[in-house]
Design a protein around this motif. Structure first.
Motif, PDB file in Angstrom:
ATOM      1  N   SER A 164     -16.967  34.497  21.915  1.00  0.00           N
ATOM      2  CA  SER A 164     -17.931  35.152  21.031  1.00  0.00           C
ATOM      3  C   SER A 164     -19.007  35.912  21.784  1.00  0.00           C
ATOM      4  CB  SER A 164     -18.591  34.090  20.162  1.00  0.00           C
ATOM      5  OG  SER A 164     -19.660  34.665  19.464  1.00  0.00           O
ATOM      6  N   LEU A 165     -19.439  37.019  21.194  1.00  0.00           N
ATOM      7  CA  LEU A 165     -20.533  37.811  21.746  1.00  0.00           C
ATOM      8  C   LEU A 165     -21.883  37.296  21.281  1.00  0.00           C
ATOM      9  CD1 LEU A 165     -19.263  41.454  21.101  1.00  0.00           C
ATOM     10  CD2 LEU A 165     -19.655  40.428  23.331  1.00  0.00           C
ATOM     11  N   ALA A 166     -21.857  36.321  20.351  1.00  0.00           N
ATOM     12  CA  ALA A 166     -23.069  36.016  19.597  1.00  0.00           C
ATOM     13  C   ALA A 166     -24.254  35.597  20.464  1.00  0.00           C
ATOM     14  CB  ALA A 166     -22.770  34.941  18.565  1.00  0.00           C
ATOM     15  N   VAL A 167     -24.129  34.516  21.212  1.00  0.00           N
ATOM     16  CA  VAL A 167     -25.288  34.012  21.958  1.00  0.00           C
ATOM     17  C   VAL A 167     -24.957  34.017  23.439  1.00  0.00           C
ATOM     18  CG1 VAL A 167     -26.822  32.055  22.323  1.00  0.00           C
ATOM     19  CG2 VAL A 167     -25.942  32.540  20.040  1.00  0.00           C
ATOM     20  N   GLU A 168     -25.684  34.785  24.194  1.00  0.00           N
ATOM     21  CA  GLU A 168     -25.339  34.939  25.588  1.00  0.00           C
ATOM     22  C   GLU A 168     -26.563  35.233  26.423  1.00  0.00           C
ATOM     23  OE1 GLU A 168     -20.985  36.597  26.038  1.00  0.00           O
ATOM     24  OE2 GLU A 168     -22.436  38.070  25.397  1.00  0.00           O
ATOM     25  N   SER A 169     -26.328  35.174  27.751  1.00  0.00           N
ATOM     26  CA  SER A 169     -27.374  35.573  28.680  1.00  0.00           C
ATOM     27  C   SER A 169     -27.885  36.960  28.324  1.00  0.00           C
ATOM     28  CB  SER A 169     -26.829  35.615  30.107  1.00  0.00           C
ATOM     29  OG  SER A 169     -26.583  34.313  30.569  1.00  0.00           O
ATOM     30  N   PHE A 170     -29.196  37.123  28.449  1.00  0.00           N
ATOM     31  CA  PHE A 170     -29.922  38.380  28.253  1.00  0.00           C
ATOM     32  C   PHE A 170     -30.200  38.709  26.802  1.00  0.00           C
ATOM     33  CE2 PHE A 170     -27.367  38.826  32.147  1.00  0.00           C
ATOM     34  CZ  PHE A 170     -28.389  38.600  33.032  1.00  0.00           C
TER      35      PHE A 170
END
Ligand code: SAH
Length: 231
Positions: A164-170
């Motif tokens: 998932s792209l939802a919650v990530e670094s930056f």
């Protein structure tokens, strides 16, 4: 419209397996993105196919000649494209720049080698100089691959739920929180108990705190307030 990415390099074979493997390979096969690699040497002028020459003003090392680079880009034909010249002296590559490049429709990545590329290619191509970090690589190929990878995973349809792209670094100016999977206990190290609790509010609070702690430790610069003297 499919995002198009052209990579111009003196070492096209560098990209053979990276463009075949995993997420990137699948995105290309499924035609979610159109990635093409061309050899700058095909645009060399003389019969020795020379692409580099000594530096005016002296000093060690060779400089990539401007004609093959400019003509390699021109040979792609006209269009609404952003030309990116990989360079340690460029603006830092970051997630906002990846997002803006992913908006397309067309990116041309120019890989330097040796001491770099004749400076005149920058105005002639209207190129943006981009650096992938405060280190000097031997060539722009690994840097171009970094950009291709970061951009392609943002193209709609490339990443499924499992990645998932939802919650990530930056996102939100913080690094990502730590992740754990099975086994619960490994070499005496336990998965934090809260993650096994099923209590979503507690888990979210723990993750926020852990992300903050990691950012403090590894990237305190991300937590600095912006310098008001900068535009
Ligand atoms: N003489 C240059 C280094 C050239 S390195 C200097 O001191 O600044 C050769 C090529 O590698 C460059 O033309 C560029 O295309 C690529 N390269 C090296 N480091 C890079 C980086 N941090 N980001 C992007 N490209 C890089």
């Amino acid at each position: 419209m499919t995002l198009r990415i052209d990579i111009l390099t003196l070492f096209p074979a560098f990209f053979d397996s990276p463009l075949r493997e995993s997420l990137l390979g699948r995105a290309i096969r499924e035609e979610l993105v159109d990635v093409r690699v061309s050899d700058i040497r095909d645009h060399a002028h003389d019969r020795h196919r020379q692409v580099d020459d000594a530096s005016f003003g002296g000093g060690p090392g060779m400089v990539m000649k401007p004609e093959p680079v400019v003509e390699a880009v021109e040979s792609l034909g006209p269009g609404d494209r952003r030309v990116v010249l990989l360079s340690p002296s460029g603006r830092p590559f970051d997630q906002p720049l990846a997002e803006s490049l992913a908006a397309g429709p067309w990116i041309v990545l120019v890989c330097g080698r040796y001491e770099g590329v004749d400076e005149r290619v920058v105005p002639l191509l209207g190129a943006e100089e981009v650096s992938v970090g405060d280190v000097v690589l031997s060539g722009g190929e690994a840097a171009a691959l970094t950009i291709v990878d970061a951009v392609v995973r943002l193209v709609p349809g490339v990443i499924g739920n499992e990645e998932s792209l939802a919650v990530e670094s930056f996102d939100r100016g913080l690094l990502d929180h730590p992740h754990y999977t099975r086994p619960r206990s490994y070499r005496g190290l336990e998965v934090p108990e809260v993650l096994l609790s099923g209590d979503h509010a507690r888990i979210a609070a723990w993750r926020r705190e852990a992300a903050l702690e990691k950012t403090r430790r590894n990237r305190p610069d991300l937590l600095q307030p912006p310098d008001p003297r900068e535009p």
